[in-house]
Every structure is written in C-alpha cells, then in structure tokens.
Design an enzyme around this catalytic site. Structure first.
Site, PDB file in Angstrom:
ATOM      1  N   ASP A 134      11.582 117.806 -12.764  1.00 18.94           N
ATOM      2  CA  ASP A 134      10.165 117.768 -13.113  1.00 18.94           C
ATOM      3  C   ASP A 134       9.968 116.579 -14.040  1.00 18.94           C
ATOM      4  O   ASP A 134      10.497 116.547 -15.148  1.00 18.94           O
ATOM      5  CB  ASP A 134       9.763 119.072 -13.807  1.00 18.94           C
ATOM      6  CG  ASP A 134       8.281 119.124 -14.135  1.00 18.94           C
ATOM      7  OD1 ASP A 134       7.615 118.067 -14.094  1.00 18.94           O
ATOM      8  OD2 ASP A 134       7.781 120.225 -14.453  1.00 18.94           O
ATOM      9  N   HIS A 169      10.793  92.247  -5.077  1.00 23.19           N
ATOM     10  CA  HIS A 169      11.705  92.052  -3.950  1.00 23.19           C
ATOM     11  C   HIS A 169      11.527  90.696  -3.280  1.00 23.19           C
ATOM     12  O   HIS A 169      12.429  90.214  -2.604  1.00 23.19           O
ATOM     13  CB  HIS A 169      11.538  93.184  -2.927  1.00 23.19           C
ATOM     14  CG  HIS A 169      10.265  93.123  -2.140  1.00 23.19           C
ATOM     15  ND1 HIS A 169       9.084  93.665  -2.597  1.00 23.19           N
ATOM     16  CD2 HIS A 169       9.989  92.577  -0.934  1.00 23.19           C
ATOM     17  CE1 HIS A 169       8.141  93.447  -1.709  1.00 23.19           C
ATOM     18  NE2 HIS A 169       8.648  92.799  -0.692  1.00 23.19           N
ATOM     19  N   LYS A 221      14.644  87.566  -1.438  1.00 27.93           N
ATOM     20  CA  LYS A 221      14.737  87.058  -0.066  1.00 27.93           C
ATOM     21  C   LYS A 221      15.623  85.812  -0.062  1.00 27.93           C
ATOM     22  O   LYS A 221      15.490  84.926  -0.911  1.00 27.93           O
ATOM     23  CB  LYS A 221      13.343  86.728   0.483  1.00 27.93           C
ATOM     24  CG  LYS A 221      12.453  87.952   0.668  1.00 27.93           C
ATOM     25  CD  LYS A 221      11.081  87.546   1.155  1.00 27.93           C
ATOM     26  CE  LYS A 221      10.159  88.742   1.324  1.00 27.93           C
ATOM     27  NZ  LYS A 221      10.544  89.615   2.428  1.00 27.93           N
ATOM     28  N   GLU A 237      -0.007  88.889   5.831  1.00 29.36           N
ATOM     29  CA  GLU A 237       0.601  90.035   6.502  1.00 29.36           C
ATOM     30  C   GLU A 237      -0.386  90.661   7.470  1.00 29.36           C
ATOM     31  O   GLU A 237      -1.605  90.569   7.296  1.00 29.36           O
ATOM     32  CB  GLU A 237       1.108  91.062   5.488  1.00 29.36           C
ATOM     33  CG  GLU A 237       0.084  91.551   4.497  1.00 29.36           C
ATOM     34  CD  GLU A 237       0.682  92.479   3.455  1.00 29.36           C
ATOM     35  OE1 GLU A 237       1.759  93.044   3.717  1.00 29.36           O
ATOM     36  OE2 GLU A 237       0.079  92.648   2.384  1.00 29.36           O
ATOM     37  N   HIS A 250       4.262  88.284  -6.839  1.00 30.79           N
ATOM     38  CA  HIS A 250       4.874  87.495  -5.769  1.00 30.79           C
ATOM     39  C   HIS A 250       4.427  86.033  -5.784  1.00 30.79           C
ATOM     40  O   HIS A 250       5.254  85.116  -5.761  1.00 30.79           O
ATOM     41  CB  HIS A 250       4.545  88.088  -4.399  1.00 30.79           C
ATOM     42  CG  HIS A 250       4.956  89.511  -4.224  1.00 30.79           C
ATOM     43  ND1 HIS A 250       6.053  90.054  -4.855  1.00 30.79           N
ATOM     44  CD2 HIS A 250       4.428  90.514  -3.482  1.00 30.79           C
ATOM     45  CE1 HIS A 250       6.175  91.323  -4.507  1.00 30.79           C
ATOM     46  NE2 HIS A 250       5.201  91.618  -3.682  1.00 30.79           N
ATOM     47  N   LYS A 310       2.264  87.702  10.472  1.00 26.71           N
ATOM     48  CA  LYS A 310       2.956  87.793   9.191  1.00 26.71           C
ATOM     49  C   LYS A 310       3.592  86.444   8.908  1.00 26.71           C
ATOM     50  O   LYS A 310       4.355  85.919   9.720  1.00 26.71           O
ATOM     51  CB  LYS A 310       4.008  88.897   9.227  1.00 26.71           C
ATOM     52  CG  LYS A 310       4.668  89.166   7.880  1.00 26.71           C
ATOM     53  CD  LYS A 310       5.539  90.409   7.935  1.00 26.71           C
ATOM     54  CE  LYS A 310       6.267  90.647   6.612  1.00 26.71           C
ATOM     55  NZ  LYS A 310       5.352  90.832   5.479  1.00 26.71           N
TER      56      LYS A 310
END
Length: 522
Positions: A119, A216, A220, A254, A278, A383
């Site tokens: 919890d 992230h 790449k 995208e 980004h 994309k």
C-alpha cells in the site's frame, strides 16, 4: 572493427573481426563496462503498463544476453493482491521484445521474479518490505544492493520516496555494498516550483548520487552516438558553430494519439510532455561544448551550460516563435482515428496542444544567431525522430553564369527513429557533357556490419542503474534550468486571452504542412 554474436545465450562467444583476425570474446562483452554487483530490483507499479511493456521485457532480454548480475532478484510491488506464482503467470505473455519467448529461458528468468503487495500510503507496508529485503539479502546473497524503480503515477513519487526513507531503505553502507538507488520517470514536476518541491522532498532521504531521473530518449543508441559523432571525428567539430551552420532542426513526431493518458495529457500538453525533457535533452547534445573527459558529471555540466545560455523566450510576442496545434479526426495506417477532443476523458472544448514548434536561440559564442527549431506532435503521418544540421551556403558561386545563383547548401541528418542513419547531402556534377548539378546523399546505417546484441533504451538505462552510471540521467540543476526556460512559456500559453485564436488544427495522419515547417529551412 565489427562484432558478431551468433548465439544469444549467455554461454555463447562473439567474434571480433579486425585486421583480418577473428578473436573470441565473451557474449555481452560490449554490453557492460565493469562488473555488476548482486542486487535486488524493486519495481513499484509492477502490474502496470510500463512494467509489462517495457521493464520486464528489458530485464528478460538482458537475462537472454547474460547481462544481469549473479545473483539478482526482481521484486514486483503493487496494490494487487498477488502471490509470486500469479505475478509470474501474469507477466509470461509480456516479454519478447526481440521476437518469440524462449520457454526454457523464460522459466529460468521467472525463477528470479517475486511479488509483495504494498500500500503506497501505508508506512507499515514499507516496514514489511524492509523486513523481506533484509531476509532476502541473507538468503540470496544480494549484499543489500537495491534499485527502487518508481513505475507509478508522478503524484506517488514523493510519498513512496518518503516511506522508503522512513523504513530505512534509503540508507547506504560505506563499504561499497548495501547501495540504494531510486529511479524516477519523467515528468519531474509540472513546472519549476513543483520540480523544486519534489526534489527537496526526495532529498530528505536520498542523496543526489542515489537519484536516477530517467529520460529514455537519452538511452537510444543513436542519441548517444551524437556525442561520439561530434567529438570523435575531427572533420565535423571545427564546422560545428555559427560560422558554418545556418540552422538546426530537431523533430520528434509520433503516430500515436493520447491513448489511455487523457487525464495526464489534458493537464500537461505537448510542451510539458515532450519539450521540458526529450526535446531540450536532444538540443543539449547537439549544442554542448566538449567536456574534458567523458564522465557523467562533466557531460552534465556542459548540458547545464547550454540550458543556462538559452535566450529567454519572448513571452510578450509569444506566437512569433511558437506554433501550437491539436489533432482532429483522421486516418492512421488506413484506420480511422478520433480527434483529440473525441478521445475518452478529454474535454470536448479542450485547448490542449498536441503539436508544437518552437524557434529558440542559444546566446553563447558558438551558437549566437543560429535558430534551433524544435518540433514535436502526436498523430503525425509517420513516427520520426531526427536532427537536421543545415550548413550555410557557399559564399561565392563561380558557377552562377552556368547554374544560376542558387546552389543548395549541405545538410547533415542524424536519424534517431525509425531509420537509425546518418546522411550527408552535397552537390556533384551530373554525368554527361553539360554542367548540371544534382544533390546526392551519402548514407551510413548505424547497424551496418554489426551483428551483436542490440539494447533498447530501457535495457540500457537499467544496466546503467546497476552500474551506478548517471551519464544518461537528468541532474537536478538541469531539470530546474529546463523548467526555468519553459515555465514562462507554458504559463503565458495557459492564461493568454487569445489562446483559442492561436491554436491551429490538423487532421490526424496528415501532413500539417506549414505547421511542421513554420520557419522554412533551405
């Protein structure tokens, strides 16, 4: 030099080919630098979408390549009342980012998966978690090393961080073992004050060296290659400045819409969702000065210098350098899709932008006067993530009496996705007796002559977390500088009286034309 890995299993060997010789190296030799400490990876939100789609597949693929420590444990934590076996069965259909799941390999990986209900608002749950982890340290010899990955909604970051600290799970030993690391996904706040408040609260229990703020995009392979391309090749760096470069365009488009994130996206919009993290990170990689050494803090120092040098955005004339738009109904890959206002959970009169293009400047010696055009949008025709370096035209055309005054300038494109390529466009003569110019393109495929294992972004950041390498992660000063630049823009966008008149609309899946290129590059 090329590397070939023919067998994905951990016992296989690779061949490095160079100078006509084949040299055997262990599988995974190019995946990690240094030895991984035994550890337990604790994932909060383990039954959620991020864990199922990204984290567990990434860990499974690292296991396939023999790139996880020995021993290691993965403990899923969430509100669902599951036991260990139910958790394993629920995830079994999830992995397979590199094709079909190897049944025997999955069973071996699944034996490292465990689950404990937690919890997120109850101190007692974290006390029980601390007891479990202490017992497992003794039973599985993981030496007290732990990664706590917050794959939960951002409002839960502060509470979980505080309860981890109160349960003693943020404390580290001084003997090199017993380290504790906290991984936080973006967004880091929704503006500058909330980013500062989140950091202050997390730092009550975790030191900066323990904090891994995840973006992230930075993991790449082709994004990381930008630094190698710039600073390991002497032919480019002397040209990488205002004397030779006309403009820089960074695009992240995208095809996906808002999907199931309407509640978040209605509050965020494209500027908070993509630009604060980004887009500004990609900008920093293109624009930063070379660090004295390729080390985490030295690289992040140079990124912060770029953010400090951003020219304050002209909020008094906001839309001279900013285009905002929202997608309407359209067709993506032959399939009808709803407009943003028709998505579940979205206000039918919403003014939230799903597309933005900004023209920004960096006020320093290298980049003075060079426009950087940052563009990102949802429901675009394809994309695409790329950086386009537009060089200046030739200063004098000796061919003007034959070819005219206009000769297309050179262009360098660093493709991030889906084409992981580098292309250079230049001029040459057409074959034949007449003097006719044509543009030709040299292309390098990033994976050319490489047959080794490929890591996706989440695999790379998880490895770096285990290594304690913060190179690809945000540092708090960078977070605050990025928010300092964008917060005035966002605030003005949200309160300006003519906001409705400055929001354009584009059909999903169509080329918005002037929206994509509001400031044309030659």
């Amino acid at each position: 030099m090329t590397q070939r890995v023919d067998d994905p299993h951990p016992s296989s060997a690779a061949l490095i080919t160079g100078n006509g010789q084949d040299l055997p190296v262990p599988a995974g030799a190019c995946l990690i630098d240094g030895r991984l400490d035994p550890c337990t990876i604790v994932i909060f939100g383990a039954t959620g979408d991020l864990s199922r789609r990204k984290l567990i597949p990434a860990l499974y693929n690292l296991y396939r390549h023999g790139s996880l420590p020995e021993p290691f444990l993965i403990l899923g934590c969430g509100r669902s009342p599951l036991n260990h076996q139910q958790f394993r069965e629920a995830l079994e259909v999830s992995p397979g980012a590199e094709g079909e799941v190897d049944g025997a390999l999955w069973q071996g990986f699944a034996s490292h998966l465990y689950y404990q209900p937690v919890d997120y608002d109850a101190a007692g749950s974290f006390d029980s978690l601390a007891v479990t982890l202490k017992e497992w340290d003794a039973d599985f010899h993981t030496r007290g090393n732990r990664i706590f990955y917050l794959a939960v909604p951002p409002p839960a970051y502060q509470t979980i961080g505080e309860l981890l600290g109160r349960a003693g799970l943020s404390r580290e030993r001084q003997d090199g073992n017993g380290w504790s690391r906290l991984v936080v996904e973006k967004p880091f706040g929704v503006d500058l004050p909330t980013a500062i408040d989140l950091d202050r609260n997390l730092h009550q229990h975790f030191a900066e060296s323990q904090m891994f703020r995840m973006d992230h995009y930075m993991a790449k392979e082709t994004v990381q290659n930008v630094l190698m391309f710039r600073f390991a090749n002497s032919i480019f760096e002397p040209l990488w400045n205002r004397s030779f470069i006309e403009s820089v365009r960074i695009t992240a488009a995208e095809t996906l819409g808002v999907e199931h994130r309407a509640d978040y996206y209605e509050k965020a919009g494209v500027l908070r969702d993509m630009f604060q993290n980004h887009m500004l990170q990609l900008l920093a990689l293109v624009a930063m000065e070379p660090p004295s050494l390729f080390e985490a803090d030295l690289v992040r120092n140079e990124k912060s210098k770029v953010f400090r040098s951003l020219r304050p955005f002209p909020v008094d004339n906001l839309f001279a350098n900013l285009v905002l738009a929202q997608y309407g109904p359209g067709v993506i890959e032959g399939r009808p899709v709803p407009g943003y206002r028709e998505e579940p959970g979205v206000d039918p009169q919403s003014l939230t932008p799903t597309f933005a293009s900004m023209k920004v400047y960096i006020d320093n010696w290298r980049w003075q006067g060079v426009p950087f055009i940052l563009t990102s949008g949802k429901r675009m025709p394809g994309k695409l993530t790329e950086m386009v370096i537009q060089f200046k035209g030739i200063p004098h055309s000796m061919f003007r009496h034959i070819l005219g005054e206009e000769i297309m300038a050179n262009r360098l494109t660093l493709g991030i996705h889906p084409d992981e390529i580098i292309t250079m466009t230049f001029q040459t003569k057409n074959p034949g007796p007449r003097f006719c110019l044509r543009s030709v393109t040299m292309t390098f495929d990033y994976h050319q002559d490489y047959r080794g294992p490929l890591l996706d972004a989440y695999e790379k950041v998880l490895l770096d977390c285990m290594l304690g390498d913060q190179m690809l992660f945000w540092r708090q000063d960078g977070v605050e500088l990025a928010w300092s630049f964008l917060t005035p823009v966002i605030e003005e966008c949200e309160v300006c009286s003519d906001r409705r008149t400055h929001l354009s609309f584009y059909e999903a899946g169509s080329d918005p034309g002037i929206l994509v290129h509001p400031w044309p590059i030659q």
